[in-house]
Design a protein around this motif. Structure first.
Motif, mmCIF file in Angstrom:
data_model
loop_
_atom_site.group_PDB
_atom_site.id
_atom_site.type_symbol
_atom_site.label_atom_id
_atom_site.label_comp_id
_atom_site.label_asym_id
_atom_site.label_seq_id
_atom_site.Cartn_x
_atom_site.Cartn_y
_atom_site.Cartn_z
ATOM 1 N N VAL A 59 -8.530 -0.825 5.928
ATOM 2 C CA VAL A 59 -9.541 -0.652 7.200
ATOM 3 C C VAL A 59 -10.854 -0.228 7.070
ATOM 4 O O VAL A 59 -11.820 -0.768 7.777
ATOM 5 N N VAL A 109 -12.630 -2.520 14.408
ATOM 6 C CA VAL A 109 -11.856 -1.302 14.392
ATOM 7 C C VAL A 109 -10.396 -2.000 13.755
ATOM 8 O O VAL A 109 -10.129 -3.179 14.161
ATOM 9 N N ALA A 110 -9.870 -1.039 13.071
ATOM 10 C CA ALA A 110 -8.633 -1.744 12.165
ATOM 11 C C ALA A 110 -7.437 -0.488 12.165
ATOM 12 O O ALA A 110 -7.993 0.828 12.110
ATOM 13 N N LEU A 111 -6.347 -0.965 12.200
ATOM 14 C CA LEU A 111 -5.179 -0.213 12.021
ATOM 15 C C LEU A 111 -4.318 -0.866 10.936
ATOM 16 O O LEU A 111 -4.042 -1.914 11.082
ATOM 17 N N ALA A 157 -0.640 -0.490 8.517
ATOM 18 C CA ALA A 157 0.747 0.114 8.347
ATOM 19 C C ALA A 157 1.471 -0.314 7.165
ATOM 20 O O ALA A 157 1.462 -1.579 7.134
ATOM 21 N N ILE A 169 -0.145 5.380 7.537
ATOM 22 C CA ILE A 169 -1.019 4.514 8.538
ATOM 23 C C ILE A 169 -2.259 4.792 8.216
ATOM 24 O O ILE A 169 -2.667 6.073 8.090
ATOM 25 N N PHE A 219 -6.423 4.133 9.875
ATOM 26 C CA PHE A 219 -7.287 3.708 10.952
ATOM 27 C C PHE A 219 -8.752 3.561 10.770
ATOM 28 O O PHE A 219 -9.108 4.790 10.123
ATOM 29 N N ASP A 265 -6.507 8.222 7.083
ATOM 30 C CA ASP A 265 -5.401 7.587 6.089
ATOM 31 C C ASP A 265 -4.540 8.654 5.886
ATOM 32 O O ASP A 265 -4.658 9.747 5.059
ATOM 33 N N VAL A 304 6.087 3.227 11.738
ATOM 34 C CA VAL A 304 5.187 2.583 10.574
ATOM 35 C C VAL A 304 6.249 1.333 9.916
ATOM 36 O O VAL A 304 6.073 0.181 9.530
ATOM 37 N N ILE A 361 -1.682 -5.175 9.362
ATOM 38 C CA ILE A 361 -3.151 -4.964 9.568
ATOM 39 C C ILE A 361 -3.465 -5.535 11.082
ATOM 40 O O ILE A 361 -3.494 -6.830 11.070
#
Length: 332
Positions: free
Chosen positions: A128, A137-139, A141, A163, A165, A179, A239, A271
């Motif tokens: 991320v 913007v990133a997520l 798992a 997870i 972000f 994180d 997750v 992602i």
């Protein structure tokens, strides 16, 4: 301290690359792993830097990771990219898809990247952070082999299931990067505590009989506990579905251990990258202002507070045992 080795970044990078090549890894995979290791050493928990790299090197030698994979990337939907890591490291498959992820998100406003059949991801914040540095913007798992119980006395059903972000805050400010795992601590912290002969806090793990323990050796034979009881277990399940469920990677219950045997964990990674609105809306500037306001109120901002600026001149440290292990791999 006699048990700590300090190296310049260039020297540490050269040693890490030689160690990868000594383990029989292709130059492309070595580059991806070294970049991720340096990032973890600079920004992430120290245990996910060079100490965790030794886990990778052992896994290359023992057949848990394909050292010369050929990941396959497909696009089942316009903004959905799916990768098969071919048994290689997760970072390499991500590297190969990175430009397409960024361009897809910039074009459609969103991009989803999933990856199956890969080794564990290492520092999840790495993925991320790289996207946030591109203004996204990133997520993220991911999962791994089962080592987390949903409740005390129950069987291990999830991995630590972290997870991450990331949110960009402008060119002059490092991105926000959260994180964290669904477990009360990272598995590598148990390994470090056992190696150093120190106890662990109560509430981190249970022994093989499901009883709370402060002994890291017993914890390694048992399982980790989720943070916050059932609420942490619910995060782990979420997750699991995002990573293994969406990617088609192995469920944690079915994944081989990342540190023993000769089979790949073949787990999942998902992602989601998003544009923070049109530039004229000023969403990034607005977020930057909010972060500054929170800092003035004494709030710790992950990735921003106590930010460590990378530098080719900066020294890096590692336990002597890790240094010696890297040297052995580098020398073949």
């Amino acid at each position: 301290m006699a048990d700590i080795v300090e190296l310049g970044q260039a020297e540490a990078e050269a040693l890490a690359r030689k160690a990868c090549l000594g383990a029989g890894v292709s130059p492309a995979t070595a580059r991806a792993l070294v970049d991720a290791t340096l990032s973890a050493a600079q920004f992430g928990p120290s245990t996910l830097g060079f100490p965790h790299m030794v886990d990778y090197l052992d896994s290359f030698r023992e057949g848990r990771i394909n050292g010369a994979p050929q990941p396959k990337l497909t696009r089942p939907f316009p903004a959905f990219l799916a990768s098969d890591a071919d048994g290689g490291i997760a970072q390499f498959g991500f590297d190969l898809a990175f430009t397409e992820i960024v361009e897809t998100a910039q074009n459609f406003g969103i991009a989803i990247f999933t990856q199956s059949n890969g080794y564990t991801t290492g520092e999840l914040g790495y993925y991320v952070r790289r996207l946030a540095e591109k203004g996204l913007v990133a997520l993220a798992a991911t999962n791994a082999n089962a080592m987390l119980v949903a409740r005390s006395g129950g069987p291990a059903v999830y991995s630590t299931n972290p997870i991450a972000f990331g949110f960009p805050l402008g060119e002059a400010t490092p991105p926000l990067v959260i994180d964290q795992s669904a477990s009360a601590t990272a598995y590598v912290n148990l390994i470090a505590a056992a190696a150093e002969g120190r106890s662990i806090p109560k509430g981190w793990a249970v022994d093989a009989d499901g009883a709370d323990t402060e002994d890291p050796e017993k914890a390694l034979a048992g399982a980790l506990l989720p943070f916050g009881g059932r609420k942490g277990a619910n995060i782990a399940l979420m997750v699991e579905m995002l990573s293994a469920g969406l990617s088609g990677g192995f469920w944690s219950l079915d994944a081989a251990p990342f540190n023993t045997g000769n089979a790949s964990p073949a787990v999942g990674l998902t992602i989601i990258a998003m544009m923070p609105g049109p530039a004229e809306d000023g969403r990034v500037e607005r977020a930057h202002g909010q972060i500054q306001r929170l800092q003035q109120l004494g709030v710790h901002i992950p990735g921003v507070s106590r930010h460590r600026e990378p530098s080719s001149q900066k020294s890096l440290t590692m336990p002597r045992a890790v240094f010696e292990a890297l040297k052995r791999f580098a020398e073949g």
